[in-house]
Design an enzyme around this catalytic site. Structure first.
Site, mmCIF file in Angstrom:
data_model
loop_
_atom_site.group_PDB
_atom_site.id
_atom_site.type_symbol
_atom_site.label_atom_id
_atom_site.label_comp_id
_atom_site.label_asym_id
_atom_site.label_seq_id
_atom_site.Cartn_x
_atom_site.Cartn_y
_atom_site.Cartn_z
ATOM 1 N N SER A 1 4.144 -1.011 4.744
ATOM 2 C CA SER A 1 4.253 -2.331 5.370
ATOM 3 C C SER A 1 4.495 -3.405 4.317
ATOM 4 O O SER A 1 3.814 -3.446 3.285
ATOM 5 C CB SER A 1 2.979 -2.653 6.151
ATOM 6 O OG SER A 1 2.763 -1.701 7.173
ATOM 7 N N GLN B 1 0.830 -1.208 0.000
ATOM 8 C CA GLN B 1 0.000 0.000 0.000
ATOM 9 C C GLN B 1 0.864 1.258 0.000
ATOM 10 O O GLN B 1 1.751 1.399 0.839
ATOM 11 C CB GLN B 1 -0.910 0.002 1.233
ATOM 12 C CG GLN B 1 -1.826 1.203 1.354
ATOM 13 C CD GLN B 1 -2.639 1.150 2.642
ATOM 14 O OE1 GLN B 1 -2.100 0.959 3.727
ATOM 15 N NE2 GLN B 1 -3.941 1.306 2.534
ATOM 16 N N GLY B 2 0.604 2.176 -0.912
ATOM 17 C CA GLY B 2 1.316 3.442 -0.976
ATOM 18 C C GLY B 2 0.405 4.607 -0.647
ATOM 19 O O GLY B 2 -0.091 5.290 -1.563
ATOM 20 N N TYR B 3 0.165 4.853 0.626
ATOM 21 C CA TYR B 3 -0.714 5.942 1.066
ATOM 22 C C TYR B 3 0.088 7.043 1.770
ATOM 23 O O TYR B 3 0.229 8.144 1.280
ATOM 24 C CB TYR B 3 -1.791 5.413 2.012
ATOM 25 C CG TYR B 3 -3.050 4.904 1.351
ATOM 26 C CD1 TYR B 3 -3.048 4.435 0.043
ATOM 27 C CD2 TYR B 3 -4.249 4.861 2.050
ATOM 28 C CE1 TYR B 3 -4.204 3.960 -0.555
ATOM 29 C CE2 TYR B 3 -5.412 4.390 1.466
ATOM 30 C CZ TYR B 3 -5.395 3.939 0.163
ATOM 31 O OH TYR B 3 -6.543 3.471 -0.419
ATOM 32 N N SER B 4 0.613 6.745 2.967
ATOM 33 C CA SER B 4 1.202 7.774 3.828
ATOM 34 C C SER B 4 2.475 8.358 3.233
ATOM 35 O O SER B 4 3.212 7.688 2.495
ATOM 36 C CB SER B 4 1.521 7.193 5.207
ATOM 37 O OG SER B 4 0.344 6.795 5.871
ATOM 38 N N GLU C 1 -10.222 -2.381 4.998
ATOM 39 C CA GLU C 1 -9.099 -2.543 5.923
ATOM 40 C C GLU C 1 -9.584 -2.541 7.363
ATOM 41 O O GLU C 1 -9.120 -3.319 8.187
ATOM 42 C CB GLU C 1 -8.090 -1.417 5.699
ATOM 43 C CG GLU C 1 -6.883 -1.479 6.616
ATOM 44 C CD GLU C 1 -5.930 -0.318 6.402
ATOM 45 O OE1 GLU C 1 -4.842 -0.357 6.997
ATOM 46 O OE2 GLU C 1 -6.278 0.618 5.675
#
Length: 418
Positions: free
Chosen positions: A164, A129-132, A247
């Site tokens: 993560s 996941q590429g969010y923050s 999630e």
């Protein structure tokens, strides 16, 4: 608040139990009883067994390789797997199957579904996941990773953080800034990006537990075909919120089972240390018991709604806020019971950094002390406790929204901040 289990459901539960009995070792104690290479080998082999027997992606349509199970059957599988102490997949499957896979089912084009969903199940594509970002954590909409259209491809430059299991992945679902002149929530796009290309660099982040389970990811002129935008250009915020619902809402069936197993292990630790009759320890254990029971009843409430056809919404934040705040205190009790042994932990460390250690884990000081450290992160990842309270206050309870000073375009906001 009580899921209805029919006679047919009971028969299906027996079928799942028979599957577990057939494919697990006769002396199976739970995933927590394994470590090192044995743990890695079992997890991958178990994942292969699930794939070959159609036990991955339980709710996906069969045409995309899913099991096509009913909601009730999915709950039964989740419960029985949690009781047996076996995973529902490998490490990155939470990102591939549960998160982006379900989101592709809802938002994806026919071509995207046909291409990506079977590859997620076969593990040809492993996702993260590429969010923050460093300046966009709790305020995710402030993200600045840029994607500029160049012909038929977007060129991506920027950074993601706290990724993560990024070191184990070869694909990343990525939130990018595609229109800096729009308001910060509206100029975002959700992209499906291949990490096996020049311009993508993954750097591990050292955790205070000594492990490196998450990473920084840097993009330097990396590319993404425009047909790999999910849900439309500049519509990424709506897609991202769909994914966060999956999630935060998935643990209703399994969470209470895992936390009860952990508490039972903690009670055994108190007995081993001769503290089970200590009045203060007993009082704190009783408090933990009441919290786990409340968690169980809330899980039943969520499952009842799920079985009635209602999927996770903003109220999924209740479970996330509850278990993460509870887990800080129960692991603190574990460290207090260990006493000085927690200062120099020995023995097997926990299996992972998310939630509890696995069923069957030993009562080693390393397991409890490292889980204690990881529990602090539980109130931050997947949305901080402060964010969860805001969601519940504004979107569930209908309280007034917080005053905002960040109106205007994203570019204007960056200029104001210097």
């Amino acid at each position: 608040m009580q899921p209805t289990y029919t006679a047919e459901a009971g028969a299906y539960r027996e079928k799942v139990q028979a599957f577990l009995a057939e494919h697990l070792p006769p002396d199976w104690l739970g995933l927590g009883s394994l470590e090192g290479d044995a743990l890695t080998e079992f997890t991958l082999e178990w994942r292969r067994t699930l794939y070959e027997n159609g036990m991955l992606a339980l709710g996906w349509p069969r045409e995309y390789g899913g099991a096509g199970l009913t909601s009730l059957e999915q709950v039964i599988v989740a419960e029985e797997f949690a009781k047996a102490g076996v995973p529902a997949g490998a490490t990155n499957d939470i990102f591939g199957i549960q998160m982006v896979g379900n989101t592709i089912l809802q938002w994806g084009s026919d071509d995207q579904k046909k291409h990506y969903l079977p590859r997620i199940l076969s593990r040809d594509d492993v996702w993260c996941q590429g969010y923050s970002e460093p300046n966009a954590g709790s305020d995710l909409a402030n993200l600045g990773c840029r994607a500029v259209l160049d012909g038929d491809e977007f060129v991506i430059n920027g950074q993601k953080i706290w990724t993560s299991a990024g070191h184990l992945a070869d694909h990343i679902f990525l939130l990018t800034r595609t229109d800096p002149e729009a308001s910060k929530h509206k100029g975002i796009s959700f992209m499906l990006v291949d990490m096996r290309q020049p311009g993508v660099e993954v750097r591990p982040i050292r955790m205070m537990s000594g492990e490196s389970e998450f990473n920084e990811v840097f993009f330097t002129d990396a590319r993404c075909p425009k047909e790999n935008v999910l849900g439309g250009v500049n519509n990424g915020w709506a897609v991202a919120m769909t994914l966060l619902g999956y999630e935060r809402g998935e643990a209703a069936a399994t969470g209470p089972i895992q936390f009860r197993s952990e508490l039972d292990r903690l009670i055994a630790l108190a007995r081993e240390r001769g503290l089970s009759e200590d009045p203060l320890i007993r009082q704190r254990l009783a408090w933990c018991h009441t919290k786990v029971e409340i968690m169980r009843w809330n899980g039943l409430r969520v499952l009842t709604r799920f079985l009635a056809g209602q999927h996770p919404g903003p109220d999924a934040s209740i479970s996330k806020l509850y278990w993460s705040e509870y887990h800080k205190l129960v692991t603190e009790l574990g460290v207090d019971i260990l006493g000085a042994d927690a200062l120099a932990p020995t023995g097997r460390p926990p299996h992972g950094s998310f939630s509890t250690d696995q069923p069957g884990a030993p009562n080693s000081s390393n397991s409890w002390a490292t889980t204690f450290l990881n529990a602090r992160a539980g109130t931050i990842y997947a949305g901080t406790s402060q964010v969860q309270r805001n969601i519940l206050g504004e979107m569930v309870l209908g309280l007034p929204k917080e005053p905002r000073a960040d109106t205007g375009t994203w570019a204007d906001l960056q200029a104001q901040r210097g």
